[in-house]
Design a protein around this motif. Structure first.
Motif, PDB file in Angstrom:
ATOM      1  N   VAL A 273      26.288  49.103 -29.589  1.00 24.44           N
ATOM      2  CA  VAL A 273      27.213  48.990 -30.763  1.00 24.44           C
ATOM      3  C   VAL A 273      26.871  47.626 -31.589  1.00 24.44           C
ATOM      4  CG1 VAL A 273      28.789  50.277 -29.845  1.00 24.44           C
ATOM      5  CG2 VAL A 273      28.949  47.746 -29.367  1.00 24.44           C
ATOM      6  N   ARG A 274      25.804  46.815 -31.266  1.00 23.40           N
ATOM      7  CA  ARG A 274      25.502  45.500 -31.839  1.00 23.40           C
ATOM      8  C   ARG A 274      24.075  45.770 -32.716  1.00 23.40           C
ATOM      9  NH1 ARG A 274      27.878  41.083 -30.392  1.00 23.40           N
ATOM     10  NH2 ARG A 274      29.064  40.923 -28.176  1.00 23.40           N
ATOM     11  N   ASP A 275      24.204  45.172 -34.049  1.00 18.27           N
ATOM     12  CA  ASP A 275      23.057  45.411 -35.032  1.00 18.27           C
ATOM     13  C   ASP A 275      22.156  44.370 -34.610  1.00 18.27           C
ATOM     14  OD1 ASP A 275      23.850  42.858 -35.827  1.00 18.27           O
ATOM     15  OD2 ASP A 275      24.610  43.648 -37.864  1.00 18.27           O
ATOM     16  N   ALA A 276      20.959  44.408 -35.496  1.00 18.17           N
ATOM     17  CA  ALA A 276      19.799  43.394 -35.336  1.00 18.17           C
ATOM     18  C   ALA A 276      20.294  42.078 -34.844  1.00 18.17           C
ATOM     19  CB  ALA A 276      18.715  43.799 -36.234  1.00 18.17           C
ATOM     20  N   ALA A 277      21.383  41.813 -35.981  1.00 20.78           N
ATOM     21  CA  ALA A 277      21.717  40.300 -35.857  1.00 20.78           C
ATOM     22  C   ALA A 277      22.925  39.962 -34.648  1.00 20.78           C
ATOM     23  CB  ALA A 277      22.489  39.763 -36.971  1.00 20.78           C
ATOM     24  N   GLY A 278      23.140  41.042 -33.666  1.00 23.31           N
ATOM     25  CA  GLY A 278      23.986  40.909 -32.710  1.00 23.31           C
ATOM     26  C   GLY A 278      25.372  40.963 -33.027  1.00 23.31           C
ATOM     27  N   LEU A 279      25.805  41.442 -34.281  1.00 25.24           N
ATOM     28  CA  LEU A 279      27.100  41.496 -34.599  1.00 25.24           C
ATOM     29  C   LEU A 279      27.558  42.979 -34.386  1.00 25.24           C
ATOM     30  CD1 LEU A 279      27.118  40.025 -38.190  1.00 25.24           C
ATOM     31  CD2 LEU A 279      27.882  39.124 -36.048  1.00 25.24           C
ATOM     32  N   LEU A 280      28.944  43.365 -34.074  1.00 20.86           N
ATOM     33  CA  LEU A 280      29.551  44.615 -33.414  1.00 20.86           C
ATOM     34  C   LEU A 280      29.714  45.329 -34.709  1.00 20.86           C
ATOM     35  CD1 LEU A 280      32.090  43.103 -31.131  1.00 20.86           C
ATOM     36  CD2 LEU A 280      30.179  44.311 -30.463  1.00 20.86           C
ATOM     37  N   GLU A 281      29.234  46.548 -34.521  1.00 17.40           N
ATOM     38  CA  GLU A 281      29.430  47.343 -35.858  1.00 17.40           C
ATOM     39  C   GLU A 281      30.491  48.438 -35.596  1.00 17.40           C
ATOM     40  OE1 GLU A 281      25.597  49.257 -37.232  1.00 17.40           O
ATOM     41  OE2 GLU A 281      24.650  48.466 -35.392  1.00 17.40           O
ATOM     42  N   ARG A 295      37.299  46.959 -23.783  1.00 19.48           N
ATOM     43  CA  ARG A 295      36.449  46.259 -22.831  1.00 19.48           C
ATOM     44  C   ARG A 295      35.620  45.450 -23.419  1.00 19.48           C
ATOM     45  NH1 ARG A 295      39.024  49.566 -19.632  1.00 19.48           N
ATOM     46  NH2 ARG A 295      39.329  49.118 -17.271  1.00 19.48           N
ATOM     47  N   ILE A 296      34.895  46.228 -24.466  1.00 16.78           N
ATOM     48  CA  ILE A 296      33.727  45.357 -25.253  1.00 16.78           C
ATOM     49  C   ILE A 296      34.445  44.250 -26.117  1.00 16.78           C
ATOM     50  CG2 ILE A 296      31.834  45.712 -26.972  1.00 16.78           C
ATOM     51  CD1 ILE A 296      31.367  48.244 -26.093  1.00 16.78           C
ATOM     52  N   LEU A 297      35.505  44.603 -26.479  1.00 16.48           N
ATOM     53  CA  LEU A 297      36.112  43.619 -27.498  1.00 16.48           C
ATOM     54  C   LEU A 297      36.724  42.371 -26.864  1.00 16.48           C
ATOM     55  CD1 LEU A 297      38.390  46.034 -29.774  1.00 16.48           C
ATOM     56  CD2 LEU A 297      36.267  44.835 -30.292  1.00 16.48           C
ATOM     57  N   ARG A 298      37.296  42.594 -25.479  1.00 17.35           N
ATOM     58  CA  ARG A 298      37.535  41.650 -24.716  1.00 17.35           C
ATOM     59  C   ARG A 298      36.496  40.583 -24.270  1.00 17.35           C
ATOM     60  NH1 ARG A 298      41.750  39.970 -21.168  1.00 17.35           N
ATOM     61  NH2 ARG A 298      41.040  39.019 -19.392  1.00 17.35           N
ATOM     62  N   ARG A 299      35.417  41.210 -23.708  1.00 21.16           N
ATOM     63  CA  ARG A 299      34.355  40.707 -23.466  1.00 21.16           C
ATOM     64  C   ARG A 299      33.746  39.695 -24.624  1.00 21.16           C
ATOM     65  NH1 ARG A 299      30.787  41.826 -19.311  1.00 21.16           N
ATOM     66  NH2 ARG A 299      28.829  42.119 -20.752  1.00 21.16           N
ATOM     67  N   ALA A 300      33.906  40.177 -25.950  1.00 17.05           N
ATOM     68  CA  ALA A 300      33.220  39.494 -26.921  1.00 17.05           C
ATOM     69  C   ALA A 300      34.175  38.339 -27.203  1.00 17.05           C
ATOM     70  CB  ALA A 300      33.266  40.261 -28.252  1.00 17.05           C
ATOM     71  N   ALA A 301      35.787  38.733 -26.990  1.00 17.75           N
ATOM     72  CA  ALA A 301      36.519  37.365 -27.140  1.00 17.75           C
ATOM     73  C   ALA A 301      36.413  36.291 -26.319  1.00 17.75           C
ATOM     74  CB  ALA A 301      37.853  38.076 -27.396  1.00 17.75           C
ATOM     75  N   ILE A 302      36.058  36.740 -25.087  1.00 22.14           N
ATOM     76  CA  ILE A 302      35.865  35.714 -24.095  1.00 22.14           C
ATOM     77  C   ILE A 302      34.724  34.955 -24.048  1.00 22.14           C
ATOM     78  CG2 ILE A 302      35.660  35.420 -21.507  1.00 22.14           C
ATOM     79  CD1 ILE A 302      37.320  37.840 -20.974  1.00 22.14           C
ATOM     80  N   GLU A 303      33.566  35.511 -24.473  1.00 19.40           N
ATOM     81  CA  GLU A 303      32.321  35.052 -24.956  1.00 19.40           C
ATOM     82  C   GLU A 303      32.359  33.879 -26.022  1.00 19.40           C
ATOM     83  OE1 GLU A 303      29.351  38.150 -25.408  1.00 19.40           O
ATOM     84  OE2 GLU A 303      29.591  38.761 -23.260  1.00 19.40           O
ATOM     85  N   ALA A 304      33.302  34.173 -27.068  1.00 19.98           N
ATOM     86  CA  ALA A 304      33.619  33.546 -28.265  1.00 19.98           C
ATOM     87  C   ALA A 304      34.242  32.050 -27.691  1.00 19.98           C
ATOM     88  CB  ALA A 304      34.133  34.245 -29.078  1.00 19.98           C
ATOM     89  N   GLY A 305      35.024  32.154 -26.504  1.00 21.60           N
ATOM     90  CA  GLY A 305      35.845  30.964 -26.322  1.00 21.60           C
ATOM     91  C   GLY A 305      37.003  31.401 -25.893  1.00 21.60           C
ATOM     92  N   ALA A 306      37.730  32.463 -25.982  1.00 19.97           N
ATOM     93  CA  ALA A 306      39.212  32.755 -25.362  1.00 19.97           C
ATOM     94  C   ALA A 306      39.310  32.745 -23.997  1.00 19.97           C
ATOM     95  CB  ALA A 306      39.636  33.984 -25.917  1.00 19.97           C
ATOM     96  N   PRO A 307      40.318  32.057 -23.484  1.00 19.97           N
ATOM     97  CA  PRO A 307      40.261  31.830 -22.101  1.00 19.97           C
ATOM     98  C   PRO A 307      40.794  33.322 -21.497  1.00 19.97           C
ATOM     99  CG  PRO A 307      41.567  30.183 -23.069  1.00 19.97           C
ATOM    100  CD  PRO A 307      41.001  31.031 -24.244  1.00 19.97           C
ATOM    101  N   ALA A 308      40.087  33.906 -20.635  1.00 21.83           N
ATOM    102  CA  ALA A 308      40.541  34.954 -19.940  1.00 21.83           C
ATOM    103  C   ALA A 308      41.865  35.141 -19.572  1.00 21.83           C
ATOM    104  CB  ALA A 308      39.488  35.151 -18.996  1.00 21.83           C
ATOM    105  N   GLY A 309      42.466  34.195 -18.930  1.00 28.27           N
ATOM    106  CA  GLY A 309      43.799  34.227 -18.480  1.00 28.27           C
ATOM    107  C   GLY A 309      44.765  34.218 -19.465  1.00 28.27           C
ATOM    108  N   ALA A 310      44.502  34.005 -20.636  1.00 27.45           N
ATOM    109  CA  ALA A 310      45.638  33.861 -21.809  1.00 27.45           C
ATOM    110  C   ALA A 310      45.233  34.920 -22.498  1.00 27.45           C
ATOM    111  CB  ALA A 310      45.133  32.569 -22.621  1.00 27.45           C
ATOM    112  N   LEU A 311      44.411  36.037 -22.512  1.00 31.46           N
ATOM    113  CA  LEU A 311      44.085  37.105 -23.252  1.00 31.46           C
ATOM    114  C   LEU A 311      44.694  38.265 -22.824  1.00 31.46           C
ATOM    115  CD1 LEU A 311      42.248  37.378 -25.933  1.00 31.46           C
ATOM    116  CD2 LEU A 311      40.374  38.208 -24.242  1.00 31.46           C
ATOM    117  N   PHE A 312      45.978  38.713 -23.556  1.00 31.77           N
ATOM    118  CA  PHE A 312      46.557  39.492 -23.020  1.00 31.77           C
ATOM    119  C   PHE A 312      46.254  40.996 -23.739  1.00 31.77           C
ATOM    120  CE2 PHE A 312      49.758  36.173 -22.395  1.00 31.77           C
ATOM    121  CZ  PHE A 312      49.157  35.819 -20.892  1.00 31.77           C
ATOM    122  N   ALA A 313      46.904  42.055 -23.198  1.00 28.50           N
ATOM    123  CA  ALA A 313      46.501  43.586 -23.984  1.00 28.50           C
ATOM    124  C   ALA A 313      46.862  43.448 -25.555  1.00 28.50           C
ATOM    125  CB  ALA A 313      47.284  44.549 -23.034  1.00 28.50           C
TER     126      ALA A 313
END
Length: 352
Positions: A273-281, A295-313
């Motif tokens: 679901v990522r394009d050649a530049a790595g962005l989510l389509e 799950r993909i959105l959550r992983r992307a948010a954590i990779e961007a710097g969102a603390p996992a423990g503070a990231l809720f549903a």
């Protein structure tokens, strides 16, 4: 005549975990010590020491039962056994309590044994802050001593409470999966008692004449878990009958199996679901089942710097609406100063 059934149960649970640790140790052994300079060719390098297993012990019945079982089983399997107690400094005399636990662990024959004092912050509430400080201290102790694993005394009752707390938060199936039998970096933390009830551990301490310490916080209604333990679960058992704790523990295992499968699916689907530049389509994300997409959105948010423990549903649901309910809405602010926004059919998640 064999040991009391409660003692036999805790020892069997620890023996199984130690066998697992030994299997891991043999599969991925530590490097052999280097040969000294000038050694004759063909000299055999010194073999690495047997693995060290630490028990995290508060002095309560669960962890004292665990410590006693470790002290009994480890020598028979050639495993070194030590202990760590964490002084949270939240009660008057906590340092004296920690010193007493150290003496008890040494009395069982554990070595090395140490007490570690921590400073508990305020982030996430008192229970979460104490837990974070405790695990930070245990991680540091494991690194300091080169421990292969740290044993934790969580029981089936603790698991049931964790599932109910996750249900109350509405955090999804991963939250309902409770505590894993193996967790932490490299599988550091092991929980042998997740299939045993709290009463078995307490009985094992009693028949072995092991002194135990009952943390007053465990009976303090100011704490959510304490209220659940003394009011919530008894009310459920009164309304639904006995067996609630066992049923919740089974729910945890079934939920964990499902969550693990969905996580694996999400990892495999993310590249598609990522394009050649790595962005989510967005269009490709929309085609995925919601459980996989989120799950993909959550992983992307954590990779961007969102603390996992503070990231809720609720955070992920807001980001998900950029995919499924796009009406030209603006950026979504996430914990950790992370921003998610839709741009030209792509979902961009980055530090704001």
């Amino acid at each position: 005549m064999g040991p009391h059934p409660a003692v036999a149960a805790i020892r069997l649970a620890v023996r199984r975990v130690l066998h697992d640790i030994l299997n891991d140790h043999h599969a991925f052994p530590a490097p052999l010590a280097p040969q000294p300079a000038g050694a004759r060719p063909g000299r055999t390098a010194e073999r690495p020491p047997s693995p060290l297993v630490l028990v995290a012990c508060s002095g309560g019945a669960d962890s004292m039962a665990l410590a006693s079982a470790l002290a009994f089983e480890a020598p028979k399997l050639g495993v070194r056994a030590g202990g760590v107690t964490v002084d949270h400094g939240l009660q008057a005399g906590s340092d004296l309590r920690a010193d007493e636990v150290v003496l008890r662990l040494r009395g069982l024959g554990l070595d090395p044994v140490e007490s570690v004092a921590v400073t508990v912050g305020r982030e996430g509430g008192p229970e979460a802050a104490a837990r974070d400080a405790r695990y930070g201290a245990l991680d540091a102790a494991a690194e300091r001593h080169g421990a292969a694993a740290v044993l934790l005394g969580h029981t089936r009752d603790d698991q049931a409470e964790t599932v109910l707390l996750g249900l109350a938060r509405g955090s999804g199936i991963r939250s309902l999966s409770g505590m894993a039998a193996v967790s932490g970096a490299g599988g550091r933390y092991r929980r042998p008692f997740l299939q045993l009830d709290r009463q078995t551990a307490r009985k094992a301490c009693m028949v072995q004449s092991l002194p135990v310490w009952d943390d007053p916080h465990n009976a303090d209604p100011a704490y959510t878990r304490s209220r659940l333990r003394h009011e919530g679960l008894p009310a459920l058992e009164k309304a639904l009958g006995k067996g609630v704790v066992e049923a919740l523990a089974r729910t945890a295992q079934l939920s964990r199996d499902d969550a693990d499968a969905l996580d694996a699916w999400a990892r495999q689907a993310e590249a598609s679901v990522r394009d050649a530049a790595g962005l989510l389509e967005c269009a490709k994300l929309y085609a995925l089942p919601p459980a996989v997409r989120r799950r993909i959105l959550r992983r992307a948010a954590i990779e961007a710097g969102a603390p996992a423990g503070a990231l809720f549903a609720r955070h992920i649901e807001e980001v998900d609406r950029l995919i499924t309910g796009w009406r030209g809405q603006g950026a979504i602010n996430l914990p950790g100063k992370v921003v998610a926004q839709r741009q030209g059919g792509r979902l961009v998640i980055r530090q704001g």
